[in-house]
Design an enzyme around this catalytic site. Structure first.
Site, short mmCIF file in Angstrom:
data_model
loop_
_atom_site.label_atom_id
_atom_site.label_comp_id
_atom_site.label_asym_id
_atom_site.label_seq_id
_atom_site.Cartn_x
_atom_site.Cartn_y
_atom_site.Cartn_z
N SER A 174 38.55 37.75 44.25
CA SER A 174 37.34 37.08 44.72
C SER A 174 37.06 35.82 43.89
O SER A 174 37.93 34.97 43.76
CB SER A 174 36.16 38.08 44.69
OG SER A 174 35.08 37.63 45.46
N ASP A 203 36.78 41.71 56.60
CA ASP A 203 36.15 41.53 55.29
C ASP A 203 34.81 40.85 55.49
O ASP A 203 34.73 39.75 56.05
CB ASP A 203 37.06 40.69 54.39
CG ASP A 203 36.49 40.48 52.98
OD1 ASP A 203 35.36 40.89 52.72
OD2 ASP A 203 37.20 39.90 52.15
N HIS A 242 36.72 44.09 51.19
CA HIS A 242 36.79 43.01 50.22
C HIS A 242 37.50 43.40 48.93
O HIS A 242 37.79 42.54 48.11
CB HIS A 242 35.38 42.50 49.90
CG HIS A 242 35.35 41.27 49.07
ND1 HIS A 242 36.01 40.10 49.44
CD2 HIS A 242 34.77 41.00 47.86
CE1 HIS A 242 35.83 39.18 48.51
NE2 HIS A 242 35.09 39.70 47.55
#
Length: 270
Positions: free
Chosen positions: A96, A220, A248
């Site tokens: 991320s 996601d 995610h």
């Protein structure tokens, strides 16, 4: 520096091998999220784990909203970690927002990195109607997101975690993410969320000269597949691989698929 960064970022060094893998967690997570990757790779690689300041078992007293007001401060921490451990030519695996931390760190000191591996990374979460860029969230959605965090952080965390994790048939995964989110101090969590969900590092991607793997998956909430394709177009020496996973945090929900993608890329570059 020395002992300071070890305590500040809860640094752990495991495994053995000539090549070092640095695993960097995403917002609301912590280094334990990489446990499946550690188990898979520690017999062949030296592995460095850490918690971003404000997350996990980091030293919350080291958090300063003045210092940590953008991705660059977190990149400086990574470079300080590299200096402390005398790391060069290593691979950073960033989940991320940590993927962008890796980009900024590599632009500042490319000698530290051989490769970057992005797991569900995005250069910008906010949609950009002027350019047609799809990031995943509108401004109105983000405003509501921040309002919910401000109103009752722990209620927000318990609701957001399973949505972000996906895989509703495996509720323990969502509960784990809710636990690490709830372990953050609410004021720090909101400040970091405002950074993560409002940064824009699209212009940095074409400047990146480090070979990169972009790992994407299916559905996601936070990072649509268009983002992975966008990154692959802009990063000069990049490879996009799509794994059979959803949510995610695929390193937790589909670790075998993530491990396979990492192993193939690392072996090809060995």
């Amino acid at each position: 520096m020395g002992q300071g960064i070890w305590k500040r970022n809860n640094v752990q060094v495991l495994g053995s091998g000539r090549h070092t893998l640095i695993f960097a967690h995403g917002f609301g997570s912590e280094q334990s999220a990489w446990r499946h990757q550690v188990k898979a790779f520690q017999d062949r690689y030296r592995i460095v784990l850490f918690d971003h300041v404000g997350c996990g078992q980091s030293d919350f007293n080291a958090y300063s909203p003045h210092r940590y007001r953008g991705v660059h401060a977190y990149a400086e921490d990574v470079l300080e970690l590299c200096e402390e451990l005398n790391l060069a030519d290593c691979t950073l695996v960033g989940h991320s927002f940590s993927g962008m931390v890796g980009v900024v760190a590599a632009l500042a000191d490319p000698s530290r990195f051989r490769q970057l591996i992005f797991v569900k990374t995005t250069p910008r979460v906010l949609n950009d109607p002027d350019t047609g860029y799809v990031g995943g969230f509108s401004r109105a959605e983000l405003d509501a997101f921040f309002a919910a965090m401000s109103s009752n952080y722990y209620a927000w965390a318990s609701g957001f975690a399973p949505l972000a994790m996906g895989n509703p048939e495996r509720p323990a995964l969502g509960l784990e993410f809710a636990r690490t989110l709830s372990g953050m101090r609410p004021d720090i969590a909101l400040a970091i969320a405002r950074i993560v969900f409002q940064y824009d590092h699209r212009a940095d991607l074409p400047r990146l000269k480090i070979p990169s793997l972009i790992v994407h998956a299916g559905e996601d909430l936070a990072v649509p597949n268009e983002v992975g394709e966008y990154m692959a177009r802009l990063i000069p020496d990049s490879k996009l691989t799509t794994i059979d996973a959803s949510g995610h945090l695929p390193h937790l929900s589909a670790p075998l698929a993530v491990n396979r993608a990492l192993a193939e890329y690392l072996a090809a570059a060995a």
